[in-house]
Scaffold this motif. Sequence first.
Motif, mmCIF file in Angstrom:
data_model
loop_
_atom_site.group_PDB
_atom_site.id
_atom_site.type_symbol
_atom_site.label_atom_id
_atom_site.label_comp_id
_atom_site.label_asym_id
_atom_site.label_seq_id
_atom_site.Cartn_x
_atom_site.Cartn_y
_atom_site.Cartn_z
ATOM 1 N N SER A 49 0.798 -1.242 0.000
ATOM 2 C CA SER A 49 0.000 0.000 0.000
ATOM 3 C C SER A 49 0.828 1.287 0.000
ATOM 4 O O SER A 49 0.269 2.378 -0.041
ATOM 5 C CB SER A 49 -0.938 0.008 1.219
ATOM 6 O OG SER A 49 -0.195 0.011 2.416
ATOM 7 N N GLY A 50 2.151 1.186 0.070
ATOM 8 C CA GLY A 50 2.967 2.401 0.119
ATOM 9 C C GLY A 50 2.982 3.022 1.498
ATOM 10 O O GLY A 50 2.826 2.322 2.507
ATOM 11 N N THR A 101 -3.654 1.595 5.456
ATOM 12 C CA THR A 101 -5.065 1.717 5.844
ATOM 13 C C THR A 101 -5.616 0.382 6.340
ATOM 14 O O THR A 101 -5.052 -0.682 6.079
ATOM 15 C CB THR A 101 -5.918 2.177 4.647
ATOM 16 O OG1 THR A 101 -5.837 1.169 3.624
ATOM 17 C CG2 THR A 101 -5.431 3.518 4.097
ATOM 18 N N TYR A 102 -6.750 0.471 7.018
ATOM 19 C CA TYR A 102 -7.451 -0.716 7.519
ATOM 20 C C TYR A 102 -7.842 -1.626 6.350
ATOM 21 O O TYR A 102 -7.672 -2.839 6.408
ATOM 22 C CB TYR A 102 -8.685 -0.263 8.298
ATOM 23 C CG TYR A 102 -9.514 -1.367 8.908
ATOM 24 C CD1 TYR A 102 -9.051 -2.076 10.005
ATOM 25 C CD2 TYR A 102 -10.770 -1.698 8.401
ATOM 26 C CE1 TYR A 102 -9.799 -3.090 10.569
ATOM 27 C CE2 TYR A 102 -11.528 -2.702 8.952
ATOM 28 C CZ TYR A 102 -11.041 -3.400 10.044
ATOM 29 O OH TYR A 102 -11.789 -4.401 10.603
ATOM 30 N N GLN A 103 -8.335 -1.026 5.267
ATOM 31 C CA GLN A 103 -8.767 -1.792 4.100
ATOM 32 C C GLN A 103 -7.590 -2.511 3.439
ATOM 33 O O GLN A 103 -7.724 -3.650 2.976
ATOM 34 C CB GLN A 103 -9.454 -0.865 3.076
ATOM 35 C CG GLN A 103 -10.180 -1.596 1.953
ATOM 36 C CD GLN A 103 -11.263 -2.538 2.459
ATOM 37 O OE1 GLN A 103 -12.071 -2.168 3.314
ATOM 38 N NE2 GLN A 103 -11.273 -3.766 1.952
ATOM 39 N N ALA A 104 -6.423 -1.872 3.428
ATOM 40 C CA ALA A 104 -5.222 -2.491 2.835
ATOM 41 C C ALA A 104 -4.837 -3.755 3.600
ATOM 42 O O ALA A 104 -4.432 -4.759 2.997
ATOM 43 C CB ALA A 104 -4.066 -1.494 2.840
ATOM 44 N N VAL A 105 -4.975 -3.714 4.927
ATOM 45 C CA VAL A 105 -4.667 -4.893 5.751
ATOM 46 C C VAL A 105 -5.661 -6.018 5.440
ATOM 47 O O VAL A 105 -5.278 -7.175 5.272
ATOM 48 C CB VAL A 105 -4.694 -4.541 7.260
ATOM 49 C CG1 VAL A 105 -4.438 -5.782 8.109
ATOM 50 C CG2 VAL A 105 -3.654 -3.479 7.589
ATOM 51 N N ASP A 124 -7.410 -6.501 2.699
ATOM 52 C CA ASP A 124 -7.211 -7.017 1.346
ATOM 53 C C ASP A 124 -5.964 -7.889 1.255
ATOM 54 O O ASP A 124 -5.971 -8.951 0.620
ATOM 55 C CB ASP A 124 -7.091 -5.862 0.340
ATOM 56 C CG ASP A 124 -8.393 -5.080 0.196
ATOM 57 O OD1 ASP A 124 -9.440 -5.610 0.615
ATOM 58 O OD2 ASP A 124 -8.350 -3.944 -0.312
ATOM 59 N N ASN A 125 -4.884 -7.435 1.911
ATOM 60 C CA ASN A 125 -3.605 -8.128 1.776
ATOM 61 C C ASN A 125 -3.562 -9.428 2.556
ATOM 62 O O ASN A 125 -2.976 -10.407 2.109
ATOM 63 C CB ASN A 125 -2.478 -7.204 2.241
ATOM 64 C CG ASN A 125 -1.128 -7.666 1.752
ATOM 65 O OD1 ASN A 125 -0.456 -8.426 2.427
ATOM 66 N ND2 ASN A 125 -0.733 -7.223 0.571
#
Length: 371
Positions: A230-231, A235-239, A241-242
């Motif tokens: 995510s760079g 973010t919460y959403q990046a966690v 998704d990943n």
Amino acid sequence: MDNFVVSARKYRPQTFDTVVGQHAITSTLKNAIRNNHLAQAFLFCGSRGVGKTSTARILAKTLNCFNRTENIEACDQCESCKSFNEGSSLNVYELDAASNNSVDDIRSLIDQVRIAPQLGSHKVYIIDEVHMLSTAAFNAFLKTLEEPPKHAIFILATTEKHKIIPTILSRCQIFDFNRIKVKDIANHLSKIAVNENITADPDALHLIAQKADGALRDSLSIFDQIVSFSGNNLTYQAVLDNLNILDYDYYFKATGFANEANIPGALLLFNEIMDKGFDGHQFIVGLAEHYRNLLVCKDPQTKELLEVGETIQQKYIEQSKETDTHTILRSLHVLNKTDVDYKSSKNQRLLVELALMQLCSLKEELEKKKA
């Protein structure tokens, strides 16, 4: 191009005070050094990533420091500290017992023990994964461990204390390392994010800390992975998704449908979860944890047991007010039974759907009994 150093190495503790979540152990070791009351053999036990080897290295470095601080920390300036930091210290010997577990390896170590230190006062021998030593190697090590030279200190580290023979255990001072609390891991990650100029959502850090399951090293590996994904904006959403984690929102929605006796809504929600590739068992276990958290929120005294970020904690408190204790307990009973039956079930999807239907019917059953 600069070489990237993973966070687990870059932010490895260098002093007792920087060891996360093991205050009782580090305080005991510092007091032992201060009072010159140090044992000659230690056994550091605990699960992976809790700081056993790091603490052993810090102890070795501090023991041989020529100018220890008032707080019993290494100065990082003297010749001994510099050689340790450069990895060239002759006073610290590390052995990986997983790959050096024979009698010959231990005999080689015993031969080195006899040689006094050329610089500093102690020679420290750190044996990692000591439970992997063969029985013959353990027996060869016994006499040296019982009566070591004055300059020698042994630090044995293991994840499986029960595999170590009693005669070795009886010769060591044993320290059991705790699994690191979610809050402590999240706070540590927050400091690293600031140092690395990364904007991090507190709820995202809490989620990483939970996924690490008490291991700080695991949390740092996950942190690096998500930053790569995510760079500099974590973010919460990046966690989610990943790491392919089910969002808390699904559990809040499922509980909401149960409270409203909305069977179609609950079934459609579960269908959406399955379509996203999540496992039904994972959903049931997560939903049981969700109901447990609702129960914890019912009393201000137990609210501290809730290991989530502040935003999500507030959501739990609000939903716990809407769900009575009896319903939560009945729901936990249903979900626990579903968890136990899941693996043996021939139709696992139907089993989960039946559990959701039961949860949606609990409130109605309770009202009928009252009437």
